[in-house]
Design an enzyme around this catalytic site. Structure first.
Site, PDB file in Angstrom:
ATOM      1  N   LYS A  20       0.810  -1.231  -0.133  1.00 30.53           N
ATOM      2  CA  LYS A  20      -0.077  -0.241   0.064  1.00 30.53           C
ATOM      3  C   LYS A  20       0.759   1.377  -0.070  1.00 30.53           C
ATOM      4  O   LYS A  20       1.949   1.403   0.897  1.00 30.53           O
ATOM      5  CB  LYS A  20      -0.809   0.059   1.292  1.00 30.53           C
ATOM      6  N   THR A  65      -2.985  -5.973   0.679  1.00 31.35           N
ATOM      7  CA  THR A  65      -2.431  -4.526   1.069  1.00 31.35           C
ATOM      8  C   THR A  65      -3.184  -3.698   1.932  1.00 31.35           C
ATOM      9  O   THR A  65      -2.464  -2.936   2.728  1.00 31.35           O
ATOM     10  CB  THR A  65      -2.372  -3.676  -0.377  1.00 31.35           C
ATOM     11  N   ARG A 182     -11.473  18.201  17.711  1.00 27.48           N
ATOM     12  CA  ARG A 182     -10.980  17.438  16.260  1.00 27.48           C
ATOM     13  C   ARG A 182      -9.887  18.229  15.654  1.00 27.48           C
ATOM     14  O   ARG A 182      -9.646  19.558  16.488  1.00 27.48           O
ATOM     15  CB  ARG A 182     -12.099  17.731  14.935  1.00 27.48           C
ATOM     16  N   GLN A 230     -15.296  28.208   8.779  1.00 29.61           N
ATOM     17  CA  GLN A 230     -15.778  29.584   8.519  1.00 29.61           C
ATOM     18  C   GLN A 230     -15.358  30.632   9.515  1.00 29.61           C
ATOM     19  O   GLN A 230     -15.170  31.674   9.367  1.00 29.61           O
ATOM     20  CB  GLN A 230     -17.417  29.286   8.328  1.00 29.61           C
ATOM     21  N   HIS A 258      -8.829  17.294   5.744  1.00 28.62           N
ATOM     22  CA  HIS A 258      -9.593  16.502   6.953  1.00 28.62           C
ATOM     23  C   HIS A 258      -8.618  15.288   7.663  1.00 28.62           C
ATOM     24  O   HIS A 258      -7.871  14.916   6.763  1.00 28.62           O
ATOM     25  CB  HIS A 258     -10.831  15.746   6.304  1.00 28.62           C
TER      26      HIS A 258
HETATM   27  O1  LIG Z   1     -15.593  23.529   9.774  1.00 29.34           O
HETATM   28  C1  LIG Z   1     -16.417  23.105   9.217  1.00 29.34           C
HETATM   29  N1  LIG Z   1     -17.233  23.857   8.251  1.00 29.34           N
HETATM   30  C2  LIG Z   1     -18.184  22.994   7.430  1.00 29.34           C
HETATM   31  O2  LIG Z   1     -18.853  23.541   6.789  1.00 29.34           O
HETATM   32  C3  LIG Z   1     -18.090  21.698   7.520  1.00 29.34           C
HETATM   33  N2  LIG Z   1     -18.679  20.484   6.661  1.00 29.34           N
HETATM   34  C4  LIG Z   1     -18.350  19.465   7.100  1.00 29.34           C
HETATM   35  O3  LIG Z   1     -18.553  18.178   6.650  1.00 29.34           O
HETATM   36  N3  LIG Z   1     -17.278  19.652   8.167  1.00 29.34           N
HETATM   37  C5  LIG Z   1     -17.103  20.993   8.193  1.00 29.34           C
HETATM   38  N4  LIG Z   1     -16.172  21.570   9.038  1.00 29.34           N
END
Ligand SMILES: O=c1[nH]c(=O)c2[nH]c(=O)[nH]c2[nH]1
Length: 306
Positions: A20, A65, A182, A230, A258
């Site tokens: 992998k 893998t 997170r 945001q 992510h």
């Molecule tokens: O900070 C985030 N804003 C989003 O609009 C969003 N949408 C999502 O799936 N994760 C996140 N995280």
């Protein structure tokens, strides 16, 4: 007459290997409020007694893998990541000594280095990826007025805590679990427009302005307890507008890089917010302009056109 459509002898299998590639593993070690990051890209390549899978399709000697990928994540938890070399040695030894048909394991590792961002004592959990971002400038002059837009791209930052995302709209396609702690990571593309527009006006010191703007942006990222990317974006823009009087408009394009917690339970291991899979795509893309009150938005919406 020889039949040229059928070779006299069957083809022979030459060198082969499998595994992998590019397992993106991020390991956070939490020492109280001080966090440490290891960020690796690990590629596993195995070879040995693998003739049969090629000749007949028998998988009897094939460790999937997918299993090699799981091993990378499980080892990050079980053994930690002291160094890329040590981690690679553990993995290579494991594959060769635990699977008889595997004779050679080659582990290639890229390590991405991170530096701490000074966040006024709000915890040691904010990082900027080492390596200089690209600084950008666009100058337009029509014979009487100037427009100067500066900016940057590829400034990658991460907070290993102080980020949540919950309370969002849920419809029948929503599966995202709410997150109360997170990783928040993004690679900043930003542009800012100066209000210097005529030769009669005093010109800003462009280098000082760039350095200070970059620092405000980084500190706002690090110091914002984030409920969404945001909100963090808006804080970054606001910090610049509030502190740099020469700038009237800021626009950011922020990919949400992510990091998914890896499920280690199938291997009897608990993932206590330590081992993450750093996904590269798809990614959320959060974009907005922040303006000085009363000023006009002139930076193009699509920063890739700048
Ligand atoms: O900070 C985030 N804003 C989003 O609009 C969003 N949408 C999502 O799936 N994760 C996140 N995280």
């Amino acid at each position: 007459m020889t039949d040229i459509s059928r070779p006299a002898r069957p083809a022979i299998l030459g060198q082969n290997q499998y595994g992998k590639a590019e397992n993106r593993v991020v390991k956070i070690t939490r020492d109280g409020a001080t966090h440490h990051i290891k960020d690796l890209n690990v590629s596993v390549s195995l070879s040995g007694d693998m003739d049969e899978v090629h000749y007949s399709g028998s998988n009897a000697n094939v460790l999937p893998t997918d299993t090699t990928k799981n091993t990378v994540y499980a080892f990050a938890k079980e053994h930690g990541i002291e160094s890329a070399e040590q981690f690679g040695i553990h993995l290579a030894r494991h594959f060769v000594t635990s699977q008889e048909p595997i004779r050679t394991a080659r582990i290639r590792i890229e390590e991405y280095a991170w530096e701490r961002i000074d966040n006024s004592g709000k915890g040691e959990h904010s990082f900027v990826r080492k390596g200089q971002e690209t600084r950008l400038a666009q100058i337009t002059f029509d014979g009487s007025s100037w427009e100067v837009i500066s900016g940057l791209k590829d400034l990658t930052v991460m907070n290993s805590t102080d980020s949540e995302f919950w309370g969002y709209v849920k419809d029948k396609y929503t599966t995202l679990p709410e997150a109360y702690d997170r990783i928040l990571a993004t690679s900043v593309t930003g542009r800012w427009r100066f209000n210097w527009s005529a030769d009669e006006q005093e010109m800003p010191d462009w280098d000082t302005s760039y350095e200070e703007t970059r620092t405000h942006l980084l500190q706002a990222f690090a110091e914002t307890y984030s409920l969404s990317l945001q909100q963090t974006l808006y804080q970054m823009g606001t910090r610049i507008i509030d502190n740099r009087s020469e700038i009237d408009e800021v626009r950011f394009s922020l990919p949400n890089k992510h990091h998914f917690l890896v499920d280690l339970e199938p291997f009897g291991l608990k993932n206590d917010n330590e081992v993450y899979f750093a996904a590269d795509r798809p990614y959320g893309l959060i974009e907005a302009t922040v303006l000085r009150d009363g000023c006009e938005a002139r930076i193009p919406v699509d920063l890739t056109n700048l």
